[in-house]
Design a protein around this motif. Structure first.
Motif, PDB file in Angstrom:
ATOM      1  N   MET A 136      -3.966  -6.396   2.135  1.00  0.00           N
ATOM      2  CA  MET A 136      -3.339  -5.404   3.009  1.00  0.00           C
ATOM      3  C   MET A 136      -3.095  -6.009   4.392  1.00  0.00           C
ATOM      4  SD  MET A 136      -4.137  -1.300   3.199  1.00  0.00           S
ATOM      5  CE  MET A 136      -5.882  -1.480   3.071  1.00  0.00           C
ATOM      6  N   VAL A 137      -4.083  -6.732   4.913  1.00  0.00           N
ATOM      7  CA  VAL A 137      -3.920  -7.385   6.220  1.00  0.00           C
ATOM      8  C   VAL A 137      -2.813  -8.445   6.150  1.00  0.00           C
ATOM      9  CG1 VAL A 137      -5.048  -8.931   7.874  1.00  0.00           C
ATOM     10  CG2 VAL A 137      -6.233  -6.875   7.073  1.00  0.00           C
ATOM     11  N   ILE A 153       0.493  -6.716   6.370  1.00  0.00           N
ATOM     12  CA  ILE A 153       0.763  -6.255   7.745  1.00  0.00           C
ATOM     13  C   ILE A 153       1.213  -7.450   8.603  1.00  0.00           C
ATOM     14  CG2 ILE A 153      -0.297  -5.330   9.856  1.00  0.00           C
ATOM     15  CD1 ILE A 153      -2.143  -3.639   7.974  1.00  0.00           C
ATOM     16  N   ARG A 154       0.527  -8.582   8.445  1.00  0.00           N
ATOM     17  CA  ARG A 154       0.900  -9.761   9.248  1.00  0.00           C
ATOM     18  C   ARG A 154       2.252 -10.319   8.818  1.00  0.00           C
ATOM     19  NH1 ARG A 154      -5.293 -12.133   9.803  1.00  0.00           N
ATOM     20  NH2 ARG A 154      -5.802 -10.752  11.554  1.00  0.00           N
ATOM     21  N   ILE A 192      -9.292  -5.644  -1.558  1.00  0.00           N
ATOM     22  CA  ILE A 192      -8.623  -4.537  -0.866  1.00  0.00           C
ATOM     23  C   ILE A 192      -8.088  -4.975   0.495  1.00  0.00           C
ATOM     24  CG2 ILE A 192      -9.013  -2.276   0.217  1.00  0.00           C
ATOM     25  CD1 ILE A 192     -10.998  -1.697  -2.082  1.00  0.00           C
ATOM     26  N   LEU A 193      -8.980  -5.516   1.323  1.00  0.00           N
ATOM     27  CA  LEU A 193      -8.606  -5.718   2.730  1.00  0.00           C
ATOM     28  C   LEU A 193      -7.693  -6.931   2.946  1.00  0.00           C
ATOM     29  CD1 LEU A 193      -9.003  -4.424   5.502  1.00  0.00           C
ATOM     30  CD2 LEU A 193     -10.916  -5.980   5.883  1.00  0.00           C
ATOM     31  N   LEU A 194      -8.000  -8.049   2.260  1.00  0.00           N
ATOM     32  CA  LEU A 194      -7.228  -9.262   2.570  1.00  0.00           C
ATOM     33  C   LEU A 194      -5.744  -9.114   2.244  1.00  0.00           C
ATOM     34  CD1 LEU A 194      -9.802 -12.078   1.563  1.00  0.00           C
ATOM     35  CD2 LEU A 194      -9.660 -10.710   3.648  1.00  0.00           C
ATOM     36  N   TYR A 235       4.769   1.621  11.980  1.00  0.00           N
ATOM     37  CA  TYR A 235       3.459   1.650  12.642  1.00  0.00           C
ATOM     38  C   TYR A 235       3.310   0.503  13.643  1.00  0.00           C
ATOM     39  CZ  TYR A 235       1.743   5.177   9.319  1.00  0.00           C
ATOM     40  OH  TYR A 235       1.546   6.314   8.585  1.00  0.00           O
ATOM     41  N   LEU A 236       3.821  -0.668  13.281  1.00  0.00           N
ATOM     42  CA  LEU A 236       3.698  -1.808  14.192  1.00  0.00           C
ATOM     43  C   LEU A 236       4.488  -1.571  15.479  1.00  0.00           C
ATOM     44  CD1 LEU A 236       3.884  -4.824  11.725  1.00  0.00           C
ATOM     45  CD2 LEU A 236       1.896  -4.134  13.092  1.00  0.00           C
ATOM     46  N   LEU A 254     -14.815  -6.994  -4.289  1.00  0.00           N
ATOM     47  CA  LEU A 254     -13.953  -5.805  -4.249  1.00  0.00           C
ATOM     48  C   LEU A 254     -13.346  -5.630  -2.858  1.00  0.00           C
ATOM     49  CD1 LEU A 254     -12.898  -3.104  -5.455  1.00  0.00           C
ATOM     50  CD2 LEU A 254     -15.013  -2.046  -4.632  1.00  0.00           C
ATOM     51  N   GLY A 255     -14.177  -5.748  -1.832  1.00  0.00           N
ATOM     52  CA  GLY A 255     -13.684  -5.594  -0.458  1.00  0.00           C
ATOM     53  C   GLY A 255     -12.600  -6.605  -0.135  1.00  0.00           C
ATOM     54  N   GLU A 256     -12.803  -7.837  -0.610  1.00  0.00           N
ATOM     55  CA  GLU A 256     -11.773  -8.860  -0.381  1.00  0.00           C
ATOM     56  C   GLU A 256     -10.467  -8.482  -1.076  1.00  0.00           C
ATOM     57  OE1 GLU A 256     -12.950 -12.887  -1.136  1.00  0.00           O
ATOM     58  OE2 GLU A 256     -14.814 -12.718   0.016  1.00  0.00           O
ATOM     59  N   ILE A 311       5.152   0.069   7.462  1.00  0.00           N
ATOM     60  CA  ILE A 311       4.392  -0.874   8.297  1.00  0.00           C
ATOM     61  C   ILE A 311       5.182  -1.236   9.554  1.00  0.00           C
ATOM     62  CG2 ILE A 311       3.423  -3.211   8.426  1.00  0.00           C
ATOM     63  CD1 ILE A 311       2.473  -2.872   5.560  1.00  0.00           C
ATOM     64  N   VAL A 343      -2.267   1.014  16.068  1.00  0.00           N
ATOM     65  CA  VAL A 343      -2.152  -0.328  16.639  1.00  0.00           C
ATOM     66  C   VAL A 343      -2.251  -0.158  18.153  1.00  0.00           C
ATOM     67  CG1 VAL A 343      -0.669  -2.364  16.830  1.00  0.00           C
ATOM     68  CG2 VAL A 343      -0.589  -0.972  14.745  1.00  0.00           C
ATOM     69  N   PHE A 356      -7.372   6.977   1.251  1.00  0.00           N
ATOM     70  CA  PHE A 356      -6.250   6.095   1.546  1.00  0.00           C
ATOM     71  C   PHE A 356      -6.007   5.987   3.050  1.00  0.00           C
ATOM     72  CE2 PHE A 356      -1.753   5.060   1.994  1.00  0.00           C
ATOM     73  CZ  PHE A 356      -1.710   3.920   1.234  1.00  0.00           C
ATOM     74  N   PRO A 402       0.784  -1.237   0.000  1.00  0.00           N
ATOM     75  CA  PRO A 402       0.000   0.000   0.000  1.00  0.00           C
ATOM     76  C   PRO A 402       0.815   1.286   0.000  1.00  0.00           C
ATOM     77  CG  PRO A 402      -0.165  -1.115   2.123  1.00  0.00           C
ATOM     78  CD  PRO A 402       0.499  -2.064   1.184  1.00  0.00           C
ATOM     79  N   PHE A 403       2.049   1.247   0.552  1.00  0.00           N
ATOM     80  CA  PHE A 403       2.805   2.493   0.605  1.00  0.00           C
ATOM     81  C   PHE A 403       3.759   2.636  -0.578  1.00  0.00           C
ATOM     82  CE2 PHE A 403       1.459   1.498   4.914  1.00  0.00           C
ATOM     83  CZ  PHE A 403       0.752   2.652   5.214  1.00  0.00           C
ATOM     84  N   GLY A 406     -16.201  -3.502   1.152  1.00  0.00           N
ATOM     85  CA  GLY A 406     -16.512  -3.418  -0.278  1.00  0.00           C
ATOM     86  C   GLY A 406     -17.848  -2.734  -0.521  1.00  0.00           C
ATOM     87  N   PHE A 439      -5.084  -1.832   9.563  1.00  0.00           N
ATOM     88  CA  PHE A 439      -4.352  -2.096  10.806  1.00  0.00           C
ATOM     89  C   PHE A 439      -5.298  -2.599  11.895  1.00  0.00           C
ATOM     90  CE2 PHE A 439      -0.806   0.091   8.865  1.00  0.00           C
ATOM     91  CZ  PHE A 439       0.278  -0.581   9.410  1.00  0.00           C
ATOM     92  N   ALA A 449     -14.280  -7.597   5.134  1.00  0.00           N
ATOM     93  CA  ALA A 449     -13.933  -7.169   3.777  1.00  0.00           C
ATOM     94  C   ALA A 449     -15.201  -6.924   2.955  1.00  0.00           C
ATOM     95  CB  ALA A 449     -13.044  -8.214   3.110  1.00  0.00           C
TER      96      ALA A 449
END
Lengths: 371, 371
Positions: free
Chosen positions: A293-294, A297-298, A289-291, A363-364, A285-287, A360, B67, B258, A249-250, B286, B266, B282
């Motif tokens: 990115m998460v 992060i993990r 984007i979010l999956l 932030y973590l 669409l949501g999947e 990331i 976080v 963004f 994302p960055f 979406g 996060f 997600a």
């Protein structure tokens, strides 16, 4: 060739040589010096290259249709051909004493050059048509720039979607180009059909539904002479690109993400008449984007590599030349795995996404930002 | 007050009066002339105002925890209070001979001033504490700036979340402030508890889950003296803001979108240990993105108004002053409905989102863009 001759042959809108050439970058590759235009200027396409006595014109930017129903009849007056657009790397292969492969932004890529020589064997073509260049998509899971999977491609291949005059960029007609591809044995993209503009709306929509179901990218529409072009892409392509962007994302610009969301929304507004279907699409669409990115992060929290993973295959010399070429572009690479079978090496590497990794991790660790 | 005195009282990091005052804007409202700082400069908060002999310090920007697990213990050394953060408009009500309400960016809002006088009746407070200002959130479905619904609020109300020295911005302690709110009958935000930093992680998480279930915004954490603050918001707030942004995609910045996706990711990485829950989240994300954007495209296609709809309520004079204040800020308004009951008018209006309206109409008509 001297500056004046070069200026004349480039046929730009610049007022004098200095005005034009200040935008070119001097580069070297495999003992050759060449000049490339990193961004479109003065009517000259991005990636235009002057190498020795040859001008290799950049591939033009293709406008995008956002709304089929109005876009096709507004943009096209005459009959158009609808062909598949493949998700890979746009390269031009031109004859500069020998075949050389140029990336979109005008780098000579040694790896792509070697693969093109091997897979397309273009010498006979260049013998018969020395003034032409092959515009091809390098596709498949094993390339150093893109990783879209195609069921029918195990490693990588070239698909010739255009043949153009190397210096002027003037394209062959669709039928001449397709005939030449057959004659010289070049793979070429699927042709869905030729349509008058009003009929093309349904034609493209059917093609897009077929392609989307197979998770393929989209179509390019071209007038039969090949001069005028527009593109249109599938839902699965939008989601794939968003998933890629949100996995880093960055590193990917805000614009990249936003433009894909806009094309997604216009397509959804045109295609999804049914509210439940629209909602299902929103979930996909949501999947996208979010999956990713998460997951990134993990991965960062678990100190895994953050970046894009590629696999390439070639002779040890070809692999070395590629890695050197990538290091020259200031990329940070993590070379993960090298295997060798006979003369062929397979290398896996990660192009490290430093901004994403560092942001990331920050932030973590600190858990806070001031926005 | 002369420039030198004003400069000294502002206590900035600027080197001289000119260096500081060039950033202030001269504004007028209700026959008063005042000077406001539209952006933070030289250690002075955005929205700081000099009006007659009074300095009204801007409300400080609150850092955001991304976080909880690392953010709270890193940021806070001492015990903190966790209070609800309401989704409304941050206003400061200061005593400048009479109570005046200032928006975050330092405009005197005549409508908010009138509502504050009526709903808070702050005269007695200012009589006893002339040097203090009330920092309050104007919340409810009937305000000219924000429309978040709260079950318990029919029209609008003020919630006092801070009491600060008007000139220095120094806050009262959490307990003194809460006591004064009770004493003067000011509504105030819910207090979830006081925690040492390690315990606050779970405390905030519980509060956030409670608030999220009720579709409320989030929390503000403050050291007990009130000096150090951080905020943290719910999933439903992220989605609500994204839905708002994507209902007006060409008016809200790419950064707006963004940053909300980043905080969402996060939080999801920290909260959603279960893959199915992450996937459900997600899907909600979406929907927050695609459905409002498609709705706006379809509204534009049907020539409906494109923008934010507000309802406000007040005397005809208050309503007139508000509309004038909004027109002064170059907003395009569509006044839709005016009803009158006794002395009270209710007005519905749309703040037209011109960029979104024009861009979508352009794409719908031409169907194409060059990206």
């Amino acid at each position: 060739m001297d500056d004046r001759e070069c200026f004349d042959r480039l046929d730009s809108t610049a007022s004098d040589t200095e005005d034009l050439f200040e935008h070119f970058e001097r580069r070297t590759a495999a003992d050759r010096t060449y000049h490339a235009l990193p961004n479109a200027r003065h009517g000259i396409e991005r990636g235009t290259v002057v190498v020795e006595d040859t001008v290799v014109r950049g591939y033009p930017k293709i406008p995008r249709i956002l709304v089929l129903d109005t876009g096709i009849p507004t943009f096209f007056e005459n009959k158009l051909a609808v062909e598949e657009k493949l998700d890979g790397v746009n390269v031009r292969i031109a004859n500069v004493n020998e075949p050389l492969a140029f990336t979109r932004s005008g780098y000579i890529c040694p790896y792509t050059t070697a693969r093109a020589k091997e897979l397309l064997a273009p010498n006979e073509f260049f013998c018969d048509h020395p003034e032409q260049m092959l515009c091809a998509e390098l596709v498949g899971p094993e390339t150093p720039y893109t990783t879209h999977d195609y069921e029918e491609i195990d490693s990588h291949t070239f698909c010739v979607f255009d043949i153009r005059d190397c210096e002027s960029g003037k394209p062959l007609s669709v039928s001449d180009r397709r005939r030449l591809c057959v004659e010289y044995g070049f793979p070429q993209p699927r042709l869905f059909g030729r349509y008058r503009p009003p009929q093309a709306v349904d034609g493209v929509r059917d093609a897009i539904e077929t392609l989307d179901a197979a998770a393929r990218e989209g179509v390019v529409m071209k007038t039969l002479h090949g001069e005028k072009m527009a593109k249109y892409t599938t839902e699965s392509q939008h989601h794939e690109e968003l998933a890629y962007a949100f996995s880093l994302p960055f590193d990917r610009g805000r614009e990249f993400v936003f433009s894909r969301l806009v094309r997604e929304a216009f397509q959804a507004a045109e295609f999804e008449a049914d509210d439940d279907q629209l909602r299902e699409r929103a979930h996909r669409l949501g999947e996208a984007i979010l999956l990713p990115m998460v997951e990134t992060i993990r991965d960062a929290a678990n100190d895994k590599s953050i970046g894009e993973r590629f696999t390439v295959r070639g002779s040890p010399q070809q692999i070395d030349a590629l890695l050197e070429h990538l290091y020259d572009q200031s990329l940070t690479l993590e070379i993960d795995e090298i295997t060798r079978e006979n003369d062929e090496q397979t290398v896996e590497f990660v192009k490290v996404a430093e901004a994403t990794r560092d942001q990331i991790h920050y932030y973590l660790e600190h858990g806070i930002h001031r926005d």
